[in-house]
Design a protein around this motif. Structure first.
Motif, PDB file in Angstrom:
ATOM      1  N   HIS A  61       7.266  -1.723  -3.288  1.00 52.01           N
ATOM      2  CA  HIS A  61       5.956  -1.874  -3.937  1.00 52.01           C
ATOM      3  C   HIS A  61       5.045  -0.786  -3.378  1.00 52.01           C
ATOM      4  O   HIS A  61       5.427  -0.063  -2.456  1.00 52.01           O
ATOM      5  CB  HIS A  61       5.382  -3.278  -3.736  1.00 52.01           C
ATOM      6  N   ASP A  65       1.232   0.538   3.439  1.00 44.35           N
ATOM      7  CA  ASP A  65       2.170   0.434   4.574  1.00 44.35           C
ATOM      8  C   ASP A  65       3.615   0.682   4.136  1.00 44.35           C
ATOM      9  O   ASP A  65       4.518   0.748   4.978  1.00 44.35           O
ATOM     10  CB  ASP A  65       2.028  -0.911   5.317  1.00 44.35           C
ATOM     11  N   HIS A  66       3.825   0.866   2.813  1.00 42.59           N
ATOM     12  CA  HIS A  66       5.168   1.148   2.286  1.00 42.59           C
ATOM     13  C   HIS A  66       5.275   2.518   1.610  1.00 42.59           C
ATOM     14  O   HIS A  66       6.370   2.926   1.248  1.00 42.59           O
ATOM     15  CB  HIS A  66       5.593   0.059   1.294  1.00 42.59           C
ATOM     16  N   ASP A 190       8.264  -6.926   0.644  1.00 39.35           N
ATOM     17  CA  ASP A 190       7.325  -7.996   0.983  1.00 39.35           C
ATOM     18  C   ASP A 190       7.429  -9.083  -0.074  1.00 39.35           C
ATOM     19  O   ASP A 190       7.228  -8.827  -1.259  1.00 39.35           O
ATOM     20  CB  ASP A 190       5.896  -7.453   1.050  1.00 39.35           C
TER      21      ASP A 190
HETATM   22 ZN   LIG Z   1       3.855  -4.598   3.699  1.00 42.38          ZN
END
Ligand SMILES: [Zn+2]
Length: 286
Positions: A61, A65-66, A190
């Motif tokens: 996604h 943070d990804h 996530d």
């Molecule tokens: Zn995350």
């Protein structure tokens, strides 16, 4: 031999030992990458791999943070390849094509970088010294928005996606399954525990699962929706018949509990298989 590398084992909260999410999986001489969180390119090299070894990148996604190291990874891989090898394939949910264009396409945020490297004689000299042949070709990653089902395959691997439940409808999320002759690995991304991921993970050898915090703490803080915690991850792995559970995406509060004795005890009633609380730069055989 197939193995996974935890590149980023943390969350949006930076800590000394963890920050953001990124993973690699090495299958023979091919390296697949899953997510590209903070400093993923640097951590890939610290792990003994290299950007030019990666021909296929999958996003779960598009939370920062990804994906925040995506511009760095694209430019670095293109620059270091010196015109050799194939273009990068990039797969992910909605926004993957749009973000790629906005990062590196004509009119994108980093066009000025590659235009300077393509056209300036000093940069052309570095390129030639690195083994390249002029004229220099601009980066052209092949980004594709994908949904549930078969996503991509290679010599010894096949990747399948399923919906994950995180922060819809703002961002779509996918979990991935990689099937290889040496075993099957699930990257949950996530998600909260959900049937689509359980089904995707059926009888897999390894589940690389997010684990924000201790489950009871998450429930007390009302943070248990859209995310997995300790016993939630354990129960999902058990339901799927997964042999090994690798916990990643661990929040700062959970991370402080190393070596996690109490959590192993809490999770044991929920899951029969092996549990690994991962550290960044850890390499784990499938
Ligand atoms: Zn995350």
């Amino acid at each position: 031999m197939a193995e996974i590398y935890v590149l980023g084992g943390g969350t949006p909260t930076p800590t000394e030992f963890r920050f953001g999410s990124a993973h690699a999986m090495k299958i023979g001489d091919e390296v697949l990458m899953f997510d590209c969180g903070p400093a993923a390119t640097h951590k890939l090299v610290k792990a003994g791999l290299y950007p030019t070894m990666v021909d296929n990148l999958f996003f779960t996604h598009h939370h920062f943070d990804h994906n925040i190291d995506y511009p760095c990874f694209l430019l670095c891989r293109w620059d270091q390849a010196a015109g050799e090898g194939q273009e990068l394939n990039v797969y992910g949910p909605t926004l993957t094509e749009e973000i790629t264009q906005k990062v590196i396409g004509v009119g994108g945020a980093f066009e000025s970088d590659w235009q300077a490297r393509v056209n300036h004689p000093y940069s052309q000299q570095v390129f030639v010294n690195r083994g390249g042949t002029l004229p220099r070709i601009p980066p052209a990653p092949k980004a594709t928005d994908v949904g549930p089902g078969e996503v991509a395959s290679g010599k010894n691997w096949q990747v399948t996606a399923a919906p994950a439940i995180h922060v819809q409808p703002y961002l779509d999320s996918l979990a991935y399954r990689v099937d290889t002759p040496e075993g099957s690995v699930i990257f949950t991304g996530d998600t909260e525990p959900c049937d689509s991921v359980r089904e995707l993970a059926r009888d897999a050898d390894m589940m690389v699962c997010m684990c924000w915090d201790e489950q009871s703490v998450m429930e007390d803080n009302n943070e248990h929706r859209g995310q997995c915690g300790t016993t939630g991850a354990a129960q999902m792995a058990q339901d799927s018949g997964v042999k090994k559970l690798v916990l990643v995406h661990m929040g700062p509060s959970l991370s402080k509990d190393a070596p996690f004795d109490q959590h192993f005890e809490d999770m044991a009633p929920f899951y029969d298989g092996q549990i690994i609380f991962s550290e960044e730069l850890m390499k784990i055989k499938v």
